[in-house]
Design a protein around this motif. Sequence first.
Motif, mmCIF file in Angstrom:
data_model
loop_
_atom_site.group_PDB
_atom_site.id
_atom_site.type_symbol
_atom_site.label_atom_id
_atom_site.label_comp_id
_atom_site.label_asym_id
_atom_site.label_seq_id
_atom_site.Cartn_x
_atom_site.Cartn_y
_atom_site.Cartn_z
ATOM 1 N N VAL A 158 50.245 -12.125 8.245
ATOM 2 C CA VAL A 158 49.928 -13.544 8.077
ATOM 3 C C VAL A 158 51.186 -14.262 7.610
ATOM 4 O O VAL A 158 52.142 -13.618 7.168
ATOM 5 C CB VAL A 158 48.769 -13.745 7.070
ATOM 6 C CG1 VAL A 158 47.464 -13.193 7.635
ATOM 7 C CG2 VAL A 158 49.095 -13.108 5.721
ATOM 8 N N GLY A 159 51.185 -15.600 7.710
ATOM 9 C CA GLY A 159 52.446 -16.268 7.450
ATOM 10 C C GLY A 159 52.361 -17.473 6.541
ATOM 11 O O GLY A 159 51.289 -18.030 6.299
ATOM 12 N N SER A 160 53.545 -17.890 6.071
ATOM 13 C CA SER A 160 53.653 -19.142 5.332
ATOM 14 C C SER A 160 53.852 -20.300 6.299
ATOM 15 O O SER A 160 53.688 -21.456 5.935
ATOM 16 C CB SER A 160 54.812 -19.079 4.339
ATOM 17 O OG SER A 160 56.038 -18.864 5.026
ATOM 18 N N ASP A 161 54.199 -19.975 7.562
ATOM 19 C CA ASP A 161 54.447 -21.016 8.565
ATOM 20 C C ASP A 161 54.508 -20.354 9.940
ATOM 21 O O ASP A 161 54.359 -19.133 10.063
ATOM 22 C CB ASP A 161 55.784 -21.727 8.257
ATOM 23 C CG ASP A 161 55.922 -23.068 9.001
ATOM 24 O OD1 ASP A 161 54.912 -23.545 9.577
ATOM 25 O OD2 ASP A 161 57.028 -23.626 8.999
ATOM 26 N N GLU A 263 59.817 -17.218 5.661
ATOM 27 C CA GLU A 263 61.229 -17.420 5.986
ATOM 28 C C GLU A 263 61.961 -17.886 4.737
ATOM 29 O O GLU A 263 61.482 -18.767 4.014
ATOM 30 C CB GLU A 263 61.374 -18.453 7.108
ATOM 31 C CG GLU A 263 62.811 -18.620 7.574
ATOM 32 C CD GLU A 263 62.920 -19.534 8.793
ATOM 33 O OE1 GLU A 263 62.251 -19.251 9.806
ATOM 34 O OE2 GLU A 263 63.641 -20.537 8.708
ATOM 35 N N ALA A 264 63.128 -17.304 4.524
ATOM 36 C CA ALA A 264 63.917 -17.647 3.337
ATOM 37 C C ALA A 264 64.186 -19.148 3.288
ATOM 38 O O ALA A 264 64.518 -19.760 4.296
ATOM 39 C CB ALA A 264 65.242 -16.879 3.376
ATOM 40 N N ASP A 265 63.993 -19.732 2.110
ATOM 41 C CA ASP A 265 64.399 -21.114 1.838
ATOM 42 C C ASP A 265 63.696 -22.182 2.661
ATOM 43 O O ASP A 265 64.227 -23.282 2.846
ATOM 44 C CB ASP A 265 65.929 -21.275 2.025
ATOM 45 C CG ASP A 265 66.697 -20.330 1.125
ATOM 46 O OD1 ASP A 265 66.217 -20.093 -0.001
ATOM 47 O OD2 ASP A 265 67.743 -19.816 1.543
ATOM 48 N N LEU A 266 62.510 -21.884 3.136
ATOM 49 C CA LEU A 266 61.746 -22.880 3.871
ATOM 50 C C LEU A 266 61.017 -23.765 2.854
ATOM 51 O O LEU A 266 60.362 -23.256 1.939
ATOM 52 C CB LEU A 266 60.720 -22.146 4.741
ATOM 53 C CG LEU A 266 60.205 -22.820 6.000
ATOM 54 C CD1 LEU A 266 61.356 -23.162 6.945
ATOM 55 C CD2 LEU A 266 59.227 -21.880 6.705
ATOM 56 N N SER A 267 61.127 -25.079 2.990
ATOM 57 C CA SER A 267 60.459 -25.957 2.017
ATOM 58 C C SER A 267 59.245 -26.658 2.629
ATOM 59 O O SER A 267 58.308 -27.013 1.930
ATOM 60 C CB SER A 267 61.445 -27.005 1.493
ATOM 61 O OG SER A 267 61.830 -27.866 2.553
ATOM 62 N N LEU A 277 55.485 -26.603 2.131
ATOM 63 C CA LEU A 277 54.976 -25.236 2.119
ATOM 64 C C LEU A 277 54.323 -24.934 0.770
ATOM 65 O O LEU A 277 54.729 -25.458 -0.259
ATOM 66 C CB LEU A 277 56.146 -24.268 2.338
ATOM 67 C CG LEU A 277 55.893 -23.162 3.355
ATOM 68 C CD1 LEU A 277 55.681 -23.763 4.737
ATOM 69 C CD2 LEU A 277 57.067 -22.205 3.392
ATOM 70 N N ARG A 278 53.299 -24.080 0.790
ATOM 71 C CA ARG A 278 52.621 -23.697 -0.448
ATOM 72 C C ARG A 278 53.413 -22.583 -1.138
ATOM 73 O O ARG A 278 54.068 -21.769 -0.467
ATOM 74 C CB ARG A 278 51.205 -23.196 -0.157
ATOM 75 C CG ARG A 278 50.399 -24.077 0.784
ATOM 76 C CD ARG A 278 50.310 -25.497 0.328
ATOM 77 N NE ARG A 278 49.747 -25.621 -0.997
ATOM 78 C CZ ARG A 278 49.472 -26.778 -1.572
ATOM 79 N NH1 ARG A 278 49.748 -27.912 -0.941
ATOM 80 N NH2 ARG A 278 48.950 -26.824 -2.771
ATOM 81 N N VAL A 304 60.324 -10.846 4.814
ATOM 82 C CA VAL A 304 61.119 -12.067 4.701
ATOM 83 C C VAL A 304 62.085 -12.179 5.883
ATOM 84 O O VAL A 304 62.891 -11.272 6.122
ATOM 85 C CB VAL A 304 61.948 -12.079 3.393
ATOM 86 C CG1 VAL A 304 62.505 -13.470 3.143
ATOM 87 C CG2 VAL A 304 61.113 -11.605 2.223
ATOM 88 N N HIS A 305 61.982 -13.282 6.594
ATOM 89 C CA HIS A 305 62.864 -13.529 7.743
ATOM 90 C C HIS A 305 64.110 -14.253 7.234
ATOM 91 O O HIS A 305 64.041 -15.403 6.814
ATOM 92 C CB HIS A 305 62.094 -14.387 8.745
ATOM 93 C CG HIS A 305 62.899 -14.869 9.910
ATOM 94 N ND1 HIS A 305 63.787 -14.081 10.595
ATOM 95 C CD2 HIS A 305 62.920 -16.085 10.526
ATOM 96 C CE1 HIS A 305 64.325 -14.771 11.578
ATOM 97 N NE2 HIS A 305 63.837 -15.997 11.555
ATOM 98 N N CYS A 306 65.238 -13.548 7.258
ATOM 99 C CA CYS A 306 66.464 -14.133 6.697
ATOM 100 C C CYS A 306 67.388 -14.706 7.766
ATOM 101 O O CYS A 306 68.546 -15.052 7.481
ATOM 102 C CB CYS A 306 67.193 -13.101 5.835
ATOM 103 S SG CYS A 306 66.233 -12.613 4.385
#
Lengths: 369, 369
Positions: A158-161, A263-267, A277-278, A304-306
Amino acid sequence: MLCLKEKRVVVFAEGCFGPVTSKVATSYLRYRHKDCVAVVDSRLAGQDVGAVLGYGHGIPLVDSLESALRFEPQILLIGVGLFSNELPESWRGQIALALSRGIDVVSGLHFRIATDPEFAALSAASGSRIWDTKEPPATLATNAARLDELDGFVVHTVGSDCRVGKKTSAIEITEAARRKGFNAGFVATGQSGIYISGRGVAVDAVPADFIAGVTESMVIESAAHHDWIVVEGQGSISHPAYSGVTLGLLHGAMPQALVLCHEADLSHHKGWPNAPLRPLAELIAVYEQLASFQRPAKVVGVSVHCGHMNREDAASVVERIRDETGLPATDVIHFGADTLVDALAAHRRGLLGERTEASLRVAAPARNH
Amino acid sequence: MLCLKEKRVVVFAEGCFGPVTSKVATSYLRYRHKDCVAVVDSRLAGQDVGAVLGYGHGIPLVDSLESALRFEPQILLIGVGLFSNELPESWRGQIALALSRGIDVVSGLHFRIATDPEFAALSAASGSRIWDTKEPPATLATNAARLDELDGFVVHTVGSDCRVGKKTSAIEITEAARRKGFNAGFVATGQSGIYISGRGVAVDAVPADFIAGVTESMVIESAAHHDWIVVEGQGSISHPAYSGVTLGLLHGAMPQALVLCHEADLSHHKGWPNAPLRPLAELIAVYEQLASFQRPAKVVGVSVHCGHMNREDAASVVERIRDETGLPATDVIHFGADTLVDALAAHRRGLLGERTEASLRVAAPARNH
């Protein structure tokens, strides 16, 4: 459906080939570059795929399908996603050429190639086959929510985005699990995953009532051959547009273990500057709670997708996320998926009890497909 | 689309007319019985609709469309929902008769009447029109999540399960709000709601990626004419099969206020004996949290469907739910929706500040459509 593996494939990515701009083509090439004989993008004709992507060395970029005919391709694969259901007029000749030459066409466009009169006639005349992978299965049914009667271990990314590595993580987890002796199968639920695995359903194109139903069917099918069923996630539970697909998948798959992809540093949600993003802790709690409506599930790790960070920077991001969430974390491209597989195996052992798991592992290789 | 209002309508409910067995027909008749000249169900021919439902007195049940031709019907409305996309062979003659006589046909079946060659030819010859209400809009787009830029007050009915009164509550709230001087509009998102209001989209039939997008479009359209936009909910966030549709709607509508709809004494999702219902407090918290991903929303009241209970029993159930949740509650059929409208108006005042709301209320009637 149509077998894509070990065929000579030309990937069509006219006007958009690149590491970020053609997700479908580049995802396919990451895992199936051995099958690819050429990529069509007239802007880059003469260059090498490896020079553009960092993988796929030796595959030429060409200006058109005509220029690739010398490789005797068997499949033309449309490696571009469009937001509209219209076919760009300039692509028509390339598809017609393939079909008239007996080359099969595989497409994940909303536009349906098989029902276009010109293409249908060419296909009938030459015997070329057409696979519109966005076409939902002919038979659709709602789910029965009975996956807890299966023996299989259902894992879901599952994802954050969107575009944070849910598909790649699912594939890398599947492959790493196999290397550790688990009989794991990957269930593709989106375009690129279908191209890579040669099967699956694009759940985003299914009539909304049947998202969970088609997902359950795919899990049941995979569970007939595998002990671990790793289901690719879509979108995010907090995504303004795609959260419905995300939740339908979650409830249809009835996972026991979740891997959160981020993903790293996604706002903000990509393309939605008004949708922040939550926090990861909130997402983890929400995913676990919603999953529990069907059966208990635990987020066992974070992927984590860097992106294009170097290894050292990626390592420090992964460490920060590990501290933030208290969960095992990795970047599967930089550091592999073993950490996640170990966490999954431990969770599976907890569900089964040590003895049963040990006996399952011995039995696994014979059932591998 | 095709105007249903103030036409002479025959409702087709062959083999299933009854208070529980034909939800689509009975919901339609509750609100539009004045338009209905006859109901087709050969099992009940000769009886009176009022005697079967408790409303719709004076409407005859007949054995076939032939027997209803004497009322000079203008519309044949298919009042039955099917789980399959096939048309029962025995219905074909009835639909063909309508189309050959210049009677328009409105259908919410998965089967598409307009693309059937026989029906299409009859329609072309007679000029009868066909409205397949399940057909998604020709233009589909994902949402932009920008409804917070509208002035309108978005209300959304959400549920603990299917068939617990989300549509009826939305309609009753809309009508009660109008009686109190608010310029309220109802947005239909499912079959019966579309029949009743004559417009809307069956979001369960839209390709999954576009659930939120079509919902946003409908809210924007309604907000051009109304101050309160009351969006019908579908399914439930905890439903094994339909939760994806529920969340897509919630995120597409971006409501500011929610009304939780629930059926008295329900323990499990209907038809899913392995899926227990969640406690109301948990559902309220989950709906508010998920809605907040797009913009803050509050559950302001509970609408309790007490079915065939008498008024006294219903009152005691409503009181129990009021105590359990600490929220205003009602059964809109027994006791009306005023309690909910008052709670909504108070919430709206809180959002706007007293002064602005007062000026809006004076202006409302002139904009009523």
